[in-house]
Motif scaffolding. Structure first.
Motif, PDB file in Angstrom:
ATOM      1  N   GLY A 189       8.796   1.552   8.715  1.00 40.05           N
ATOM      2  CA  GLY A 189       8.775   2.280   9.981  1.00 40.05           C
ATOM      3  C   GLY A 189       8.739   3.785   9.854  1.00 40.05           C
ATOM      4  O   GLY A 189       8.860   4.490  10.840  1.00 40.05           O
ATOM      5  N   LYS A 190       8.567   4.321   8.652  1.00 40.99           N
ATOM      6  CA  LYS A 190       8.615   5.772   8.471  1.00 40.99           C
ATOM      7  C   LYS A 190       7.275   6.374   8.084  1.00 40.99           C
ATOM      8  O   LYS A 190       7.157   7.574   7.936  1.00 40.99           O
ATOM      9  N   SER A 191       6.274   5.510   7.883  1.00 34.70           N
ATOM     10  CA  SER A 191       5.014   6.056   7.389  1.00 34.70           C
ATOM     11  C   SER A 191       4.274   6.844   8.469  1.00 34.70           C
ATOM     12  O   SER A 191       3.917   7.987   8.272  1.00 34.70           O
ATOM     13  N   GLY A 192       4.029   6.218   9.597  1.00 36.00           N
ATOM     14  CA  GLY A 192       3.317   6.896  10.687  1.00 36.00           C
ATOM     15  C   GLY A 192       1.890   7.235  10.332  1.00 36.00           C
ATOM     16  O   GLY A 192       1.242   8.036  10.978  1.00 36.00           O
ATOM     17  N   ASP A 193       1.365   6.620   9.286  1.00 33.68           N
ATOM     18  CA  ASP A 193       0.003   6.905   8.838  1.00 33.68           C
ATOM     19  C   ASP A 193      -0.900   5.815   9.401  1.00 33.68           C
ATOM     20  O   ASP A 193      -0.768   4.657   9.031  1.00 33.68           O
ATOM     21  N   GLY A 194      -1.794   6.154  10.318  1.00 35.21           N
ATOM     22  CA  GLY A 194      -2.610   5.209  11.069  1.00 35.21           C
ATOM     23  C   GLY A 194      -2.791   3.849  10.438  1.00 35.21           C
ATOM     24  O   GLY A 194      -3.395   3.729   9.389  1.00 35.21           O
ATOM     25  N   GLY A 195      -2.284   2.797  11.057  1.00 31.11           N
ATOM     26  CA  GLY A 195      -2.451   1.438  10.553  1.00 31.11           C
ATOM     27  C   GLY A 195      -1.382   0.999   9.592  1.00 31.11           C
ATOM     28  O   GLY A 195      -1.360  -0.155   9.192  1.00 31.11           O
ATOM     29  N   ILE A 196      -0.469   1.903   9.193  1.00 35.95           N
ATOM     30  CA  ILE A 196       0.595   1.553   8.253  1.00 35.95           C
ATOM     31  C   ILE A 196       1.951   1.809   8.913  1.00 35.95           C
ATOM     32  O   ILE A 196       2.209   2.887   9.429  1.00 35.95           O
ATOM     33  N   ASP A 197       2.794   0.777   8.913  1.00 37.27           N
ATOM     34  CA  ASP A 197       4.129   0.915   9.492  1.00 37.27           C
ATOM     35  C   ASP A 197       5.185   1.275   8.455  1.00 37.27           C
ATOM     36  O   ASP A 197       6.249   1.790   8.805  1.00 37.27           O
ATOM     37  N   GLY A 198       4.919   0.991   7.205  1.00 36.96           N
ATOM     38  CA  GLY A 198       5.923   1.304   6.194  1.00 36.96           C
ATOM     39  C   GLY A 198       5.457   0.993   4.793  1.00 36.96           C
ATOM     40  O   GLY A 198       4.415   0.367   4.579  1.00 36.96           O
ATOM     41  N   ILE A 199       6.242   1.457   3.847  1.00 37.81           N
ATOM     42  CA  ILE A 199       5.978   1.238   2.426  1.00 37.81           C
ATOM     43  C   ILE A 199       7.274   0.723   1.810  1.00 37.81           C
ATOM     44  O   ILE A 199       8.349   1.256   2.063  1.00 37.81           O
ATOM     45  N   ILE A 200       7.152  -0.315   1.011  1.00 39.39           N
ATOM     46  CA  ILE A 200       8.355  -0.900   0.416  1.00 39.39           C
ATOM     47  C   ILE A 200       8.093  -1.217  -1.055  1.00 39.39           C
ATOM     48  O   ILE A 200       6.957  -1.500  -1.454  1.00 39.39           O
ATOM     49  N   LYS A 201       9.130  -1.122  -1.871  1.00 41.41           N
ATOM     50  CA  LYS A 201       8.991  -1.426  -3.295  1.00 41.41           C
ATOM     51  C   LYS A 201       8.659  -2.907  -3.491  1.00 41.41           C
ATOM     52  O   LYS A 201       9.222  -3.772  -2.818  1.00 41.41           O
ATOM     53  N   GLU A 202       7.752  -3.180  -4.424  1.00 45.19           N
ATOM     54  CA  GLU A 202       7.428  -4.577  -4.725  1.00 45.19           C
ATOM     55  C   GLU A 202       8.522  -5.214  -5.566  1.00 45.19           C
ATOM     56  O   GLU A 202       8.724  -6.427  -5.508  1.00 45.19           O
ATOM     57  N   ASP A 203       9.214  -4.415  -6.351  1.00 43.78           N
ATOM     58  CA  ASP A 203      10.304  -4.921  -7.181  1.00 43.78           C
ATOM     59  C   ASP A 203      11.433  -3.913  -7.148  1.00 43.78           C
ATOM     60  O   ASP A 203      11.301  -2.813  -6.620  1.00 43.78           O
ATOM     61  N   LYS A 204      12.561  -4.282  -7.720  1.00 43.50           N
ATOM     62  CA  LYS A 204      13.747  -3.426  -7.646  1.00 43.50           C
ATOM     63  C   LYS A 204      13.578  -2.122  -8.413  1.00 43.50           C
ATOM     64  O   LYS A 204      14.247  -1.131  -8.125  1.00 43.50           O
ATOM     65  N   LEU A 205      12.693  -2.126  -9.406  1.00 45.78           N
ATOM     66  CA  LEU A 205      12.464  -0.919 -10.185  1.00 45.78           C
ATOM     67  C   LEU A 205      11.439   0.012  -9.534  1.00 45.78           C
ATOM     68  O   LEU A 205      11.279   1.141  -9.969  1.00 45.78           O
ATOM     69  N   GLY A 206      10.743  -0.481  -8.554  1.00 42.03           N
ATOM     70  CA  GLY A 206       9.736   0.347  -7.893  1.00 42.03           C
ATOM     71  C   GLY A 206       8.499   0.587  -8.724  1.00 42.03           C
ATOM     72  O   GLY A 206       7.845   1.632  -8.599  1.00 42.03           O
ATOM     73  N   LEU A 207       8.147  -0.389  -9.593  1.00 44.92           N
ATOM     74  CA  LEU A 207       6.965  -0.232 -10.439  1.00 44.92           C
ATOM     75  C   LEU A 207       5.678  -0.256  -9.619  1.00 44.92           C
ATOM     76  O   LEU A 207       4.650   0.244 -10.053  1.00 44.92           O
ATOM     77  N   ASP A 208       5.739  -0.855  -8.452  1.00 40.89           N
ATOM     78  CA  ASP A 208       4.593  -0.866  -7.554  1.00 40.89           C
ATOM     79  C   ASP A 208       5.121  -0.925  -6.125  1.00 40.89           C
ATOM     80  O   ASP A 208       6.286  -1.236  -5.889  1.00 40.89           O
ATOM     81  N   VAL A 209       4.254  -0.614  -5.167  1.00 40.07           N
ATOM     82  CA  VAL A 209       4.678  -0.620  -3.770  1.00 40.07           C
ATOM     83  C   VAL A 209       3.743  -1.486  -2.940  1.00 40.07           C
ATOM     84  O   VAL A 209       2.608  -1.750  -3.331  1.00 40.07           O
ATOM     85  N   VAL A 210       4.252  -1.930  -1.799  1.00 40.46           N
ATOM     86  CA  VAL A 210       3.479  -2.742  -0.868  1.00 40.46           C
ATOM     87  C   VAL A 210       3.495  -2.034   0.481  1.00 40.46           C
ATOM     88  O   VAL A 210       4.550  -1.591   0.950  1.00 40.46           O
ATOM     89  N   TYR A 211       2.332  -1.916   1.091  1.00 37.11           N
ATOM     90  CA  TYR A 211       2.221  -1.277   2.400  1.00 37.11           C
ATOM     91  C   TYR A 211       2.327  -2.348   3.493  1.00 37.11           C
ATOM     92  O   TYR A 211       1.746  -3.432   3.373  1.00 37.11           O
ATOM     93  N   ILE A 212       3.069  -2.016   4.530  1.00 42.38           N
ATOM     94  CA  ILE A 212       3.421  -2.994   5.560  1.00 42.38           C
ATOM     95  C   ILE A 212       2.847  -2.608   6.915  1.00 42.38           C
ATOM     96  O   ILE A 212       2.854  -1.440   7.304  1.00 42.38           O
ATOM     97  N   GLN A 213       2.336  -3.595   7.622  1.00 39.84           N
ATOM     98  CA  GLN A 213       2.007  -3.468   9.038  1.00 39.84           C
ATOM     99  C   GLN A 213       2.698  -4.619   9.760  1.00 39.84           C
ATOM    100  O   GLN A 213       2.595  -5.772   9.337  1.00 39.84           O
ATOM    101  N   ALA A 214       3.431  -4.325  10.823  1.00 41.25           N
ATOM    102  CA  ALA A 214       4.177  -5.354  11.552  1.00 41.25           C
ATOM    103  C   ALA A 214       3.873  -5.261  13.041  1.00 41.25           C
ATOM    104  O   ALA A 214       4.009  -4.198  13.645  1.00 41.25           O
ATOM    105  N   LYS A 215       3.450  -6.374  13.631  1.00 41.28           N
ATOM    106  CA  LYS A 215       3.100  -6.427  15.042  1.00 41.28           C
ATOM    107  C   LYS A 215       3.916  -7.520  15.743  1.00 41.28           C
ATOM    108  O   LYS A 215       3.760  -8.703  15.457  1.00 41.28           O
ATOM    109  N   ARG A 216       4.814  -7.109  16.640  1.00 38.40           N
ATOM    110  CA  ARG A 216       5.577  -8.084  17.431  1.00 38.40           C
ATOM    111  C   ARG A 216       4.824  -8.294  18.744  1.00 38.40           C
ATOM    112  O   ARG A 216       5.065  -7.621  19.735  1.00 38.40           O
TER     113      ARG A 216
END
Length: 303
Positions: A189-216
């Protein structure tokens, strides 16, 4: 042909053992599958739980009932052989053996009478059902789960966008994403970059990230334009992975579009969201737990 029910398997299984030899369950299942002309797909069809082939389970229950009636014996684990009483039964001009037929044998009556008085309904069900007791339990569980999925997604559709955001965080953390909850809370919920709702770590070490879009959404179907917008935002971030979560559903065009792009995007619709919530215990509580147990034959080996 259709997979036979466990009662229809009883007589062929008893006749299979009429040679008096010890037979393994594995070879019996194969021989009976050939006898019933089952296709490869029918042989591989699984119980609702996906933990055992359906036909194997039905042969197992047929053997169990024949053992309870004293028509088969189990000389060792995974094997069975016919008894004298079983041989006498095969000499009769029978078209089938079912639970009602087995009621003539004292051992089977004792097995049934060992149940509590309140289990009379279960006994009557056994006599008319084409499903094994385990199948009935699993099918009942699946029905309860399906009803829970429907109730759950209806509830999620009516929560606030802020609550839905927290729900997504809780689910992703339970699934092993996001590192700590504090990190995940900052990301979604902090990205605010058109079409992206957020970014979250794929693993606990943060070796990669996953971009999230959520539509209720309550009724809208997510079409290709929405997915293209999300993918465009991913390209703009040079991202490789994305997850689009909705309480609604996705059009076939939207799904087909993803097969033509290089970025990996996972679509989670309302039904799958509910399934993931149940599997990861998000927004639900356990009412009852039933354990299905079996004899540990290794315990009774006298060394």
């Amino acid at each position: 042909m259709a997979i036979p029910n466990y009662q229809n398997i009883m007589l062929p299984l008893l006749k299979y053992a009429v040679d008096g030899r010890e037979h393994s369950m594995r070879e019996a299942i194969g021989a009976l599958a050939d006898q019933f002309n089952l296709s490869e797909d029918e042989r591989k069809e699984l119980l609702p739980s996906g933990q055992q082939p359906l036909f194997d389970n039905r042969v197992g229950w047929a053997r169990t009932y024949l053992k309870k009636a004293g028509l088969l014996a189990a000389p060792k684990r995974g094997y069975f052989e016919i008894t004298e009483q079983g041989i006498n039964v095969t000499r009769q001009p029978l078209r089938e053996i079912d639970v009602r037929f087995l009621n003539q044998f004292p051992d089977f009556i004792n097995f049934k009478s060992s149940k509590k008085p309140d289990d009379n309904v279960i006994t009557e069900f056994d006599e008319i059902s084409e499903k094994t007791p385990q199948e009935s339990i699993e099918l009942g569980y699946q029905k309860i789960r399906q009803e829970l999925e429907i109730d759950l997604i209806n509830r999620v559709k009516n929560i606030s966008p802020e609550f839905f955001e927290r729900l997504v965080i809780d689910l992703l953390i339970k699934m092993g994403y996001g590192g700590s909850r504090r990190d995940a809370g900052k990301a979604i919920g902090k990205s605010g970059d058109g079409g992206i709702d957020g970014i979250i770590k794929e693993d606990k070490l943060g070796l990669d990230v996953v971009y999230i879009q959520a539509k209720r959404w309550n009724t809208n179907v997510i079409g290709r334009p929405e997915i293209q917008k999300f993918v465009g935002a991913l390209y703009g971030q040079r991202a490789k992975k994305g997850v689009f979560i909705t309480t609604s559903s996705f059009s076939q065009e939207a799904k087909n579009y993803l097969s033509d792009i290089d970025i990996k995007v996972v679509l989670i619709d309302g039904q799958e969201l509910a399934q993931l919530m149940i599997d990861n215990n998000v927004g639900i509580s356990t009412v009852s737990i039933y354990e299905i147990k079996n004899i540990d034959s290794d315990y009774f080996i006298d060394s």
